[in-house]
Design an enzyme around this catalytic site. Structure first.
Site, PDB file in Angstrom:
ATOM      1  N   GLY A  82     -23.969  -8.392  19.267  1.00 30.02           N
ATOM      2  CA  GLY A  82     -24.052  -7.903  17.900  1.00 30.02           C
ATOM      3  C   GLY A  82     -22.954  -8.466  17.028  1.00 30.02           C
ATOM      4  O   GLY A  82     -21.837  -8.734  17.489  1.00 30.02           O
ATOM      5  N   SER A  83     -23.250  -8.652  15.752  1.00 31.78           N
ATOM      6  CA  SER A  83     -22.214  -9.051  14.798  1.00 31.78           C
ATOM      7  C   SER A  83     -21.287  -7.865  14.545  1.00 31.78           C
ATOM      8  O   SER A  83     -21.552  -6.740  14.966  1.00 31.78           O
ATOM      9  CB  SER A  83     -22.858  -9.523  13.492  1.00 31.78           C
ATOM     10  N   GLY A  84     -20.180  -8.135  13.854  1.00 38.10           N
ATOM     11  CA  GLY A  84     -19.196  -7.094  13.605  1.00 38.10           C
ATOM     12  C   GLY A  84     -17.972  -7.215  14.488  1.00 38.10           C
ATOM     13  O   GLY A  84     -17.008  -6.469  14.324  1.00 38.10           O
ATOM     14  N   HIS A  85     -18.031  -8.171  15.450  1.00 39.69           N
ATOM     15  CA  HIS A  85     -16.905  -8.377  16.369  1.00 39.69           C
ATOM     16  C   HIS A  85     -16.186  -9.694  16.102  1.00 39.69           C
ATOM     17  O   HIS A  85     -15.426 -10.164  16.942  1.00 39.69           O
ATOM     18  CB  HIS A  85     -17.406  -8.363  17.811  1.00 39.69           C
ATOM     19  N   LYS A  95     -21.802  -9.831  27.988  1.00 42.09           N
ATOM     20  CA  LYS A  95     -21.053  -8.575  28.046  1.00 42.09           C
ATOM     21  C   LYS A  95     -21.962  -7.468  28.584  1.00 42.09           C
ATOM     22  O   LYS A  95     -23.157  -7.437  28.276  1.00 42.09           O
ATOM     23  CB  LYS A  95     -20.536  -8.189  26.655  1.00 42.09           C
ATOM     24  N   ASP A 145     -27.754  -6.410  25.457  1.00 42.32           N
ATOM     25  CA  ASP A 145     -27.384  -7.795  25.751  1.00 42.32           C
ATOM     26  C   ASP A 145     -27.905  -8.204  27.124  1.00 42.32           C
ATOM     27  O   ASP A 145     -28.456  -9.294  27.298  1.00 42.32           O
ATOM     28  CB  ASP A 145     -25.861  -7.954  25.718  1.00 42.32           C
ATOM     29  N   HIS A 191     -18.059  -0.860  19.914  1.00 40.30           N
ATOM     30  CA  HIS A 191     -19.099  -0.463  18.971  1.00 40.30           C
ATOM     31  C   HIS A 191     -18.810   0.899  18.341  1.00 40.30           C
ATOM     32  O   HIS A 191     -19.685   1.495  17.718  1.00 40.30           O
ATOM     33  CB  HIS A 191     -20.463  -0.406  19.662  1.00 40.30           C
TER      34      HIS A 191
END
Length: 364
Positions: free
Chosen positions: A54-57, A105, A110, A219
């Site tokens: 996911g984006s945001g990391h 991960k 994922d 998250h």
């Protein structure tokens, strides 16, 4: 919510568009489906390494695409796993004929989607293997995982395995190396504040003015314990003792086995692999990674590293390399994570090898 965005639904794409303009010499971006890949891909005869999530990391994973690290990265929407069609398209784009290693991960979405992508790749005649990263010692299960979460060791595995692939390791050699990095890495994190997903507009969780959350995931999922605010040294001590048995105060991370699924090429199916986790021993050489969760400034990270180095010295552990900064974030969350990786000569040499990506570079 105050963020430098336009429409929440456009945030990931517009960020990638800016990244593509800023680093056109290193990367290119495909948008339908979305993935980031090396500008010189495919590199013929080289094992290609792909990761994603996911984006945001950010900069994880898209900022680590380039020479000596990833060949491609698949970003999902904020805190949402990428899809198998993204992964398959990235696989076909960067396949140089030597096979693909997926570094995944340990989050349910994922894991499931990369497994599907790998099976699709096999059906099209592309060799692919997948190694799971599950280094978070805070808990053995969470809202997003079965087993330990995959966190900071992922960054280190991508760098070390990327260097190995660049130097001509074959697919099984790179996979074996990645498995070894995972076994010898351990991480734990703390949150001082929550973060806000743009599409939601409200904090993921709520902390009181004098509360912190220990053992959090990337998250915003809950940790293991909520405690009152403490000094930087006290917080570092708690996290370090989590990672440095035998004086662990919160979790006894002694020798135990854990099981992950990996694809067996000979049998042509998924099999259970038992990994043996061992506590750190005196005189072990370490790579110490102090990571900002996004909202914590570098000055505070150095304060944490100062105390961490002191504790490791007291325990007879040798920090021989370090990485300090925001490399695996959770949007604007305040807090940090600490990762300790036990190094051998091979891993140390590969860590020092040249790397040139938008967010990590040396030796070039």
């Amino acid at each position: 919510m105050k963020k430098l965005i336009n429409q929440p639904a456009d945030f990931v794409r517009e960020s990638l568009e800016g990244m593509a303009v800023a680093h056109a010499d290193l990367i290119q971006v495909n948008y339908e489906p979305t993935f980031v890949y090396r500008a010189d891909a495919p590199v013929q005869g080289k094992v290609a390494i792909i990761s994603g999530g996911g984006s945001g990391h950010e900069p994880m994973h898209v900022g680590f695409v380039g020479r000596g690290m990833l060949d491609a990265a698949c970003p999902g929407e904020i805190f949402t796993s990428p899809t198998p069609d993204q992964m398959l398209a990235a696989t076909k784009r960067v396949d140089g004929g030597a096979g693909i290693l997926y570094i995944v991960k340990n989050y349910s979405g994922d894991v499931m989607n990369f497994e599907m992508a790998m099976e699709l790749a096999h059906s099209q005649g592309i060799r692919a293997l997948s190694i799971l990263i599950d280094d978070d010692v805070a808990m053995k299960d969470s809202l997003f995982t079965q087993g330990r979460r995959g966190v900071g060791t992922t960054v280190l595995a991508e760098k070390i395995c990327g260097a190995a692939a660049e130097q001509g390791y074959d697919l099984h050699q790179v996979a074996d190396l990645c498995r070894r990095v995972n076994v010898h890495g351990r991480s734990v994190g703390v949150a001082l504040s929550s973060c806000t997903v743009p599409a939601k507009g409200t904090p993921t969780f709520v902390l009181g003015n004098r509360e912190i959350e220990l053992g959090i995931g990337i998250h915003g999922e809950p940790g293991t314990e909520r405690v009152s605010m403490k000094s930087g040294d006290e917080i570092t001590e708690i996290l370090a003792r989590w990672l440095c048995p035998p004086q662990a105060s919160l979790l006894d991370d002694t020798t135990y086995s854990r099981t992950v699924k990996e694809w067996n090429e000979t049998k042509g199916k998924w099999v259970d692999i038992e990994l043996l986790n061992k506590p750190l021993q005196k005189s072990d050489r370490l790579l110490a990674f102090v990571n900002s969760m996004g909202g914590t400034p570098i000055a505070e990270l150095y304060l944490v590293y100062r105390k961490l180095a002191e504790i490791c010295e007291q325990e007879g552990l040798q920090i021989v390399r370090n990485l300090i900064g925001p490399y695996m974030t959770s949007l604007e969350m305040q807090g940090c994570s600490i990762t300790l990786l036990k190094l051998d000569d091979e891993m140390l040499k590969l860590w020092d090898a040249p790397v040139k990506t938008p967010s990590l570079r040396w030796g070039v």
